[in-house]
Design an enzyme around this catalytic site. Structure first.
Site, PDB file in Angstrom:
ATOM      1  N   HIS A 293      12.200   2.455  25.774  1.00  0.00           N
ATOM      2  CA  HIS A 293      13.519   1.850  25.576  1.00  0.00           C
ATOM      3  C   HIS A 293      14.545   2.976  25.738  1.00  0.00           C
ATOM      4  O   HIS A 293      14.409   4.029  25.092  1.00  0.00           O
ATOM      5  CB  HIS A 293      13.638   1.272  24.167  1.00  0.00           C
ATOM      6  CG  HIS A 293      12.914  -0.028  23.957  1.00  0.00           C
ATOM      7  ND1 HIS A 293      11.596  -0.211  24.253  1.00  0.00           N
ATOM      8  CD2 HIS A 293      13.355  -1.219  23.463  1.00  0.00           C
ATOM      9  CE1 HIS A 293      11.247  -1.457  23.943  1.00  0.00           C
ATOM     10  NE2 HIS A 293      12.293  -2.092  23.455  1.00  0.00           N
TER      11      HIS A 293
ATOM     12  N   HIS B 240       8.882  -7.250  29.145  1.00  0.00           N
ATOM     13  CA  HIS B 240       9.466  -6.647  27.932  1.00  0.00           C
ATOM     14  C   HIS B 240       9.409  -7.676  26.813  1.00  0.00           C
ATOM     15  O   HIS B 240      10.298  -8.512  26.664  1.00  0.00           O
ATOM     16  CB  HIS B 240      10.912  -6.214  28.226  1.00  0.00           C
ATOM     17  CG  HIS B 240      11.576  -5.471  27.109  1.00  0.00           C
ATOM     18  ND1 HIS B 240      12.566  -4.533  27.321  1.00  0.00           N
ATOM     19  CD2 HIS B 240      11.414  -5.524  25.762  1.00  0.00           C
ATOM     20  CE1 HIS B 240      12.989  -4.044  26.162  1.00  0.00           C
ATOM     21  NE2 HIS B 240      12.297  -4.645  25.190  1.00  0.00           N
TER      22      HIS B 240
ATOM     23  N   GLU C 286      19.803   1.163  25.452  1.00  0.00           N
ATOM     24  CA  GLU C 286      20.083  -0.137  24.816  1.00  0.00           C
ATOM     25  C   GLU C 286      21.342   0.068  23.958  1.00  0.00           C
ATOM     26  O   GLU C 286      22.379  -0.520  24.205  1.00  0.00           O
ATOM     27  CB  GLU C 286      18.894  -0.588  23.967  1.00  0.00           C
ATOM     28  CG  GLU C 286      19.098  -1.943  23.268  1.00  0.00           C
ATOM     29  CD  GLU C 286      17.928  -2.334  22.357  1.00  0.00           C
ATOM     30  OE1 GLU C 286      17.145  -1.445  21.958  1.00  0.00           O
ATOM     31  OE2 GLU C 286      17.812  -3.537  22.026  1.00  0.00           O
TER      32      GLU C 286
ATOM     33  N   HIS D 181       7.955  -7.793  22.695  1.00  0.00           N
ATOM     34  CA  HIS D 181       7.278  -7.225  21.520  1.00  0.00           C
ATOM     35  C   HIS D 181       6.518  -8.367  20.867  1.00  0.00           C
ATOM     36  O   HIS D 181       7.145  -9.329  20.403  1.00  0.00           O
ATOM     37  CB  HIS D 181       8.288  -6.639  20.543  1.00  0.00           C
ATOM     38  CG  HIS D 181       9.168  -5.586  21.149  1.00  0.00           C
ATOM     39  ND1 HIS D 181       8.905  -4.246  21.019  1.00  0.00           N
ATOM     40  CD2 HIS D 181      10.285  -5.688  21.929  1.00  0.00           C
ATOM     41  CE1 HIS D 181       9.848  -3.554  21.667  1.00  0.00           C
ATOM     42  NE2 HIS D 181      10.683  -4.402  22.229  1.00  0.00           N
TER      43      HIS D 181
ATOM     44  N   ASP E  51      12.274  -9.973  25.025  1.00  0.00           N
ATOM     45  CA  ASP E  51      12.298  -8.943  23.977  1.00  0.00           C
ATOM     46  C   ASP E  51      11.633  -9.425  22.679  1.00  0.00           C
ATOM     47  O   ASP E  51      10.455  -9.135  22.463  1.00  0.00           O
ATOM     48  CB  ASP E  51      13.748  -8.491  23.721  1.00  0.00           C
ATOM     49  CG  ASP E  51      13.867  -7.091  23.155  1.00  0.00           C
ATOM     50  OD1 ASP E  51      12.832  -6.413  23.011  1.00  0.00           O
ATOM     51  OD2 ASP E  51      14.991  -6.652  22.854  1.00  0.00           O
ATOM     52  N   ASP E  52      12.386 -10.116  21.837  1.00  0.00           N
ATOM     53  CA  ASP E  52      11.866 -10.637  20.554  1.00  0.00           C
ATOM     54  C   ASP E  52      12.310 -12.093  20.432  1.00  0.00           C
ATOM     55  O   ASP E  52      13.234 -12.413  19.673  1.00  0.00           O
ATOM     56  CB  ASP E  52      12.434  -9.816  19.394  1.00  0.00           C
ATOM     57  CG  ASP E  52      12.093  -8.341  19.516  1.00  0.00           C
ATOM     58  OD1 ASP E  52      10.955  -7.965  19.205  1.00  0.00           O
ATOM     59  OD2 ASP E  52      12.970  -7.572  19.979  1.00  0.00           O
TER      60      ASP E  52
END
Ligand code: ADE
Ligand code: ZN
Length: 341
Positions: free
Chosen positions: A200, A20, A203, A22, A281-282
């Site tokens: 997603h 996961h 969340e 991005h 994630d980010d």
């Protein structure tokens, strides 16, 4: 050596997959400045410190506003190459052996950068990274859920000539108010094309969105899934189906999905028999790559070596690798844990 030192070293050397991530969320402020200069793009920050200071979010939307603005410096194929290569270098340092990364084509096509420019640069870097670091990959194209079903269908059509290089589709962006059901027909079309399906869900959105992702979208993997724990029947379903959840502890903290890292659901998920994984994630926005995420919960949740090993094994079993490749990676995880003194 303290227990924390030992655990940190164990995590550092543990082979793992990241499921996961991005790629646009791995844009570090330093590279953002470099690309802004290279492309003559104005950004509303005077320094890297100022950018980092702006990364103070109270919810998902706060972050998304800055995330879409940040990707505005990505214009040329080489920008996407540099972005992706920087992530792979960082992943390699964390002993990540396999990555399944997301990209947001509509975040680029909406501002006049072509689908081909974005995917071309990303794939060239993924190939170069496999050669250089031995990191294997899968690429997942996400639909922005705040946009229309029609826009998602257009994106799927643009992807047509790249389908041999795209493993699957995902669903991201503003969750609440944009339930999975909005994209049921797009997901059916993607499934028809043989694509893997992730989304997603849970969340910020309620457990009902996770049910919809499972029952209407028929997803192969759930991204986040935190709020599934509010519904006992859903937990049973996820555990019985052997569904993988790609949990992102530092993201959860930064986006106020949890108020303290001690409230990360990862350990609870393992105890409930759910195949949980740990992901970043980010990472440029949330303060750490995959090992930082492991370290944060290892001490906060007092994870044992057996639990850390399980999380690494889950990252491979929950991947889209072949069964033989999964088994080979998991054997390495087990051998490493067994030999670790
Ligand atoms: N896009 C990038 N990161 C995201 C996240 N954590 N949730 C939803 N959309 C995203
Ligand atoms: Zn995400």
């Amino acid at each position: 050596m303290t227990q924390t030192d030992t655990r940190t070293e164990f995590i550092a050397r543990l082979p793992k997959a990241e499921l996961h991530l991005h790629i646009e969320g791995s844009l570090e402020p330093e590279l953002m400045f470099e690309l802004a200069q290279r492309n003559g793009v104005n950004i509303p920050f005077a320094s890297v410190e100022e950018v980092r200071a702006a990364y103070d979010f109270s919810n998902l939307q706060d972050f998304l506003d800055i995330y879409y603005q940040g990707m505005g410096v990505l214009l040329k194929e080489e920008d996407f190459f540099d972005l992706t290569m920087a992530y792979l270098e960082r992943a390699n340092m964390d002993n990540v052996r396999h990555v399944e990364i997301f990209f947001d084509p509509q975040g680029h096509t909406e501002r006049g950068v072509s689908f081909d420019t974005a995917i071309g640069g990303i794939l060239r870097a993924l190939d170069a990274g496999e050669e250089r670091f031995g990191i294997t990959y899968r690429l997942i194209m996400c639909f922005l859920r705040h946009l229309s079903e029609e826009a998602a269908f257009e994106t799927l059509a643009e992807a047509e000539k790249w389908l041999d290089r795209i493993e699957g589709v995902g669903l991201d962006s503003s969750e609440v108010g944009h339930p999975p059901s909005k994209f049921a027909r797009v997901y059916a079309a993607a499934r028809e094309k043989g694509l893997k399906l992730v989304a997603h869900a849970g969340e910020e959105g309620p457990p009902e969105y996770v049910w919809e992702a499972l029952d209407l979208l028929k997803i192969d993997r759930i991204d986040h899934g935190n709020r599934a724990l509010e519904d006992g029947a859903l937990v049973e379903r996820i555990a019985a189906d052997g569904q993988t959840l790609t949990v992102c502890p530092l993201s959860n903290l930064k986006l106020c999905v949890i108020d303290r890292i001690e409230h990360s659901p990862v350990k609870r998920m393992l105890e409930l028999g759910i195949r949980a994984t740990v992901n970043s994630d980010d990472p440029a926005y949330f303060g750490g790559y995959v090992n930082a995420n492991f370290n944060a919960i290892a001490s906060a949740l007092d994870l044992s070596v057996a639990e850390l090993t399980q999380l690494a094994a889950n990252s491979f079993s929950g991947s889209f690798l072949s069964d033989a490749d999964k088994a080979a990676h998991i054997a390495k995880v087990s051998a490493f844990a067994r030999d670790y003194q």
